[in-house]
Design a protein around this motif. Structure first.
Motif, PDB file in Angstrom:
ATOM      1  N   SER A  49       2.292  -4.719   3.471  1.00 58.55           N
ATOM      2  CA  SER A  49       2.233  -6.080   2.942  1.00 58.55           C
ATOM      3  C   SER A  49       2.005  -7.179   3.979  1.00 58.55           C
ATOM      4  O   SER A  49       1.884  -8.336   3.607  1.00 58.55           O
ATOM      5  CB  SER A  49       3.515  -6.387   2.151  1.00 58.55           C
ATOM      6  OG  SER A  49       4.641  -6.243   2.999  1.00 58.55           O
ATOM      7  N   SER A  50       1.957  -6.841   5.249  1.00 61.02           N
ATOM      8  CA  SER A  50       1.760  -7.887   6.254  1.00 61.02           C
ATOM      9  C   SER A  50       1.057  -7.308   7.481  1.00 61.02           C
ATOM     10  O   SER A  50       1.024  -6.092   7.681  1.00 61.02           O
ATOM     11  CB  SER A  50       3.111  -8.477   6.677  1.00 61.02           C
ATOM     12  OG  SER A  50       3.859  -7.529   7.427  1.00 61.02           O
ATOM     13  N   GLY A  51       0.517  -8.204   8.296  1.00 60.74           N
ATOM     14  CA  GLY A  51      -0.112  -7.787   9.541  1.00 60.74           C
ATOM     15  C   GLY A  51       0.875  -7.116  10.477  1.00 60.74           C
ATOM     16  O   GLY A  51       0.548  -6.126  11.144  1.00 60.74           O
ATOM     17  N   GLU A  52       2.092  -7.634  10.509  1.00 62.86           N
ATOM     18  CA  GLU A  52       3.130  -7.048  11.365  1.00 62.86           C
ATOM     19  C   GLU A  52       3.443  -5.621  10.920  1.00 62.86           C
ATOM     20  O   GLU A  52       3.549  -4.710  11.743  1.00 62.86           O
ATOM     21  CB  GLU A  52       4.392  -7.905  11.312  1.00 62.86           C
ATOM     22  CG  GLU A  52       5.495  -7.420  12.223  1.00 62.86           C
ATOM     23  CD  GLU A  52       6.721  -8.311  12.180  1.00 62.86           C
ATOM     24  OE1 GLU A  52       7.832  -7.761  12.254  1.00 62.86           O
ATOM     25  OE2 GLU A  52       6.577  -9.537  12.077  1.00 62.86           O
ATOM     26  N   GLU A  53       3.555  -5.435   9.615  1.00 58.20           N
ATOM     27  CA  GLU A  53       3.820  -4.096   9.089  1.00 58.20           C
ATOM     28  C   GLU A  53       2.631  -3.165   9.352  1.00 58.20           C
ATOM     29  O   GLU A  53       2.811  -1.987   9.663  1.00 58.20           O
ATOM     30  CB  GLU A  53       4.113  -4.166   7.593  1.00 58.20           C
ATOM     31  CG  GLU A  53       4.565  -2.841   7.024  1.00 58.20           C
ATOM     32  CD  GLU A  53       4.892  -2.908   5.541  1.00 58.20           C
ATOM     33  OE1 GLU A  53       5.106  -1.822   4.981  1.00 58.20           O
ATOM     34  OE2 GLU A  53       4.919  -4.003   4.948  1.00 58.20           O
ATOM     35  N   ALA A  54       1.421  -3.706   9.257  1.00 64.07           N
ATOM     36  CA  ALA A  54       0.227  -2.907   9.537  1.00 64.07           C
ATOM     37  C   ALA A  54       0.249  -2.410  10.979  1.00 64.07           C
ATOM     38  O   ALA A  54      -0.041  -1.243  11.251  1.00 64.07           O
ATOM     39  CB  ALA A  54      -1.036  -3.730   9.267  1.00 64.07           C
ATOM     40  N   LEU A  55       0.595  -3.293  11.917  1.00 65.14           N
ATOM     41  CA  LEU A  55       0.665  -2.893  13.325  1.00 65.14           C
ATOM     42  C   LEU A  55       1.757  -1.846  13.550  1.00 65.14           C
ATOM     43  O   LEU A  55       1.574  -0.910  14.335  1.00 65.14           O
ATOM     44  CB  LEU A  55       0.888  -4.113  14.220  1.00 65.14           C
ATOM     45  CG  LEU A  55      -0.332  -5.033  14.358  1.00 65.14           C
ATOM     46  CD1 LEU A  55       0.075  -6.349  15.005  1.00 65.14           C
ATOM     47  CD2 LEU A  55      -1.449  -4.367  15.136  1.00 65.14           C
ATOM     48  N   GLN A  56       2.877  -1.981  12.847  1.00 65.14           N
ATOM     49  CA  GLN A  56       3.946  -0.985  12.973  1.00 65.14           C
ATOM     50  C   GLN A  56       3.481   0.374  12.466  1.00 65.14           C
ATOM     51  O   GLN A  56       3.708   1.403  13.110  1.00 65.14           O
ATOM     52  CB  GLN A  56       5.187  -1.441  12.200  1.00 65.14           C
ATOM     53  CG  GLN A  56       5.906  -2.606  12.829  1.00 65.14           C
ATOM     54  CD  GLN A  56       7.005  -3.168  11.943  1.00 65.14           C
ATOM     55  OE1 GLN A  56       7.083  -2.864  10.752  1.00 65.14           O
ATOM     56  NE2 GLN A  56       7.852  -4.002  12.523  1.00 65.14           N
ATOM     57  N   GLN A  57       2.803   0.380  11.311  1.00 59.76           N
ATOM     58  CA  GLN A  57       2.303   1.639  10.762  1.00 59.76           C
ATOM     59  C   GLN A  57       1.208   2.236  11.642  1.00 59.76           C
ATOM     60  O   GLN A  57       1.123   3.450  11.786  1.00 59.76           O
ATOM     61  CB  GLN A  57       1.790   1.443   9.330  1.00 59.76           C
ATOM     62  CG  GLN A  57       2.887   1.295   8.317  1.00 59.76           C
ATOM     63  CD  GLN A  57       3.806   2.506   8.284  1.00 59.76           C
ATOM     64  OE1 GLN A  57       3.381   3.643   8.216  1.00 59.76           O
ATOM     65  NE2 GLN A  57       5.101   2.246   8.355  1.00 59.76           N
ATOM     66  N   PHE A  58       0.393   1.379  12.240  1.00 65.52           N
ATOM     67  CA  PHE A  58      -0.626   1.854  13.167  1.00 65.52           C
ATOM     68  C   PHE A  58       0.042   2.634  14.298  1.00 65.52           C
ATOM     69  O   PHE A  58      -0.412   3.724  14.658  1.00 65.52           O
ATOM     70  CB  PHE A  58      -1.433   0.681  13.729  1.00 65.52           C
ATOM     71  CG  PHE A  58      -2.494   1.093  14.711  1.00 65.52           C
ATOM     72  CD1 PHE A  58      -3.765   1.411  14.277  1.00 65.52           C
ATOM     73  CD2 PHE A  58      -2.219   1.177  16.069  1.00 65.52           C
ATOM     74  CE1 PHE A  58      -4.760   1.809  15.179  1.00 65.52           C
ATOM     75  CE2 PHE A  58      -3.187   1.564  16.979  1.00 65.52           C
ATOM     76  CZ  PHE A  58      -4.461   1.885  16.526  1.00 65.52           C
ATOM     77  N   ASN A  59       1.110   2.087  14.852  1.00 69.11           N
ATOM     78  CA  ASN A  59       1.800   2.767  15.953  1.00 69.11           C
ATOM     79  C   ASN A  59       2.421   4.082  15.508  1.00 69.11           C
ATOM     80  O   ASN A  59       2.399   5.059  16.253  1.00 69.11           O
ATOM     81  CB  ASN A  59       2.847   1.841  16.576  1.00 69.11           C
ATOM     82  CG  ASN A  59       2.202   0.818  17.476  1.00 69.11           C
ATOM     83  OD1 ASN A  59       1.264   1.115  18.212  1.00 69.11           O
ATOM     84  ND2 ASN A  59       2.690  -0.410  17.426  1.00 69.11           N
ATOM     85  N   VAL A  60       2.950   4.128  14.293  1.00 71.45           N
ATOM     86  CA  VAL A  60       3.515   5.365  13.761  1.00 71.45           C
ATOM     87  C   VAL A  60       2.427   6.429  13.602  1.00 71.45           C
ATOM     88  O   VAL A  60       2.644   7.608  13.895  1.00 71.45           O
ATOM     89  CB  VAL A  60       4.210   5.097  12.401  1.00 71.45           C
ATOM     90  CG1 VAL A  60       4.563   6.400  11.693  1.00 71.45           C
ATOM     91  CG2 VAL A  60       5.453   4.234  12.600  1.00 71.45           C
TER      92      VAL A  60
END
Length: 86
Positions: A49-60
């Motif tokens: 739902s957010s750019g911050e969450e997208a970056l977190q999922q990218f790292n995962v």
């Protein structure tokens, strides 16, 4: 993983395009890679739902994303701008 393709630990969220941009390096050449929010959501198996969450999922999911990008680089599947799109 192919050692001739390197992925620095750099990624940026582009709010306007809803993509994460990350670099790859092959034989000294810098290749811009992009993964769409849709593809990232598909890989994560949940809504993002957010750019911050997208970056977190990218790292995962970094290892899986880099493997997908590596396959496209090896197959020379670049878009008209010379990017690898996922």
């Amino acid at each position: 993983m192919n050692q001739s393709i390197l992925f620095p630990d750099i990624q940026d969220w582009n709010e306007e395009k809803q993509v994460i941009i990350f670099p790859a390096q092959q034989a000294g050449a810098l290749i811009e890679c992009v993964i769409s929010l849709g593809k990232l959501t598909q890989l994560a198996g949940k809504e993002i739902s957010s750019g911050e969450e997208a970056l977190q999922q990218f790292n995962v999911l970094r290892f899986d994303i880099e493997e997908l990008a590596e396959e496209r680089i090896e197959e020379e599947e670049f878009n008209s701008a010379g990017q690898v799109e996922l």
